[in-house]
Design a protein around this motif. Structure first.
Motif: not given
Length: 185
Positions: A74-78
């Motif tokens: 899981s990764r959050e990308i901004s």
């Protein structure tokens, strides 16, 4: 609304797992706009380009880029992206070349961790249908958004908005008339 959507997506993912399809299914979730949710005393959506409206949710669950369903990555990308990137992403994942002249860039390099950014800025346009926010004409505005700044220009108005998103992520201080920000503007 948010809890309802979270619950519904969770049920879809659980059903895919139950059916044994989670390791062979790409799931994408997005929206056409964000919601103000009380930001600046406003609700719903409107012809403003605050982050609450322009930061649109996008979830990509893909066995090829996320690991197995037993141990997903899981990764959050901004980084900056646009809705025109969705079609390019789906086509790239399917191994299909985009039509000649098609705009947008595949988000796969971002979701797979192979890239940190696709572009340095996005242009957001608004062509309002009605009078709103005390303006004398319907909203016609353009916003240039980078990772660091947002500038919004309203047609027919002498004022606009300039925000330093790093120093002021809630966009509470308009630097439009700030003498120290004139070169940036």
């Amino acid at each position: 609304n948010i809890a309802c959507i979270d619950d519904a997506i969770g049920r879809v993912m659980a059903e895919l797992q139950r059916l044994g399809l989670a390791d062979n299914t790409v799931v994408m979730f997005t929206s056409d706009h964000g919601d103000l949710l009380g930001d600046r005393g406003l609700m719903f959506k409107g012809g403003l380009h605050y982050g609450g409206l322009t930061r649109v949710p996008f979830i990509w669950s893909d066995p090829a880029t996320s690991g197995s369903s037993a141990s997903p990555v899981s990764r959050e990308i901004s980084s900056l992206a646009q809705t025109i990137d969705i079609a390019a992403t789906v086509l790239a994942r399917a191994g299909v070349e985009p039509a000649h002249g098609m705009q947008g860039q595949s988000l796969l390099p971002l979701v797979s961790g192979q890239a940190n950014a696709l572009r340095s800025s996005v242009l957001i346009e608004e062509e309002g249908q009605r009078l709103d926010f005390g303006l004398a004409q319907r909203i016609r505005m353009r916003t240039l958004r980078t990772c660091d700044y947002r500038i919004s220009i309203y047609d027919g108005e002498s004022w606009g908005e300039l925000c330093d998103l790093r120093a002021d992520p809630l966009e509470l201080r308009n630097l439009w008339n700030d003498p120290a920000s004139q070169a940036l503007r």
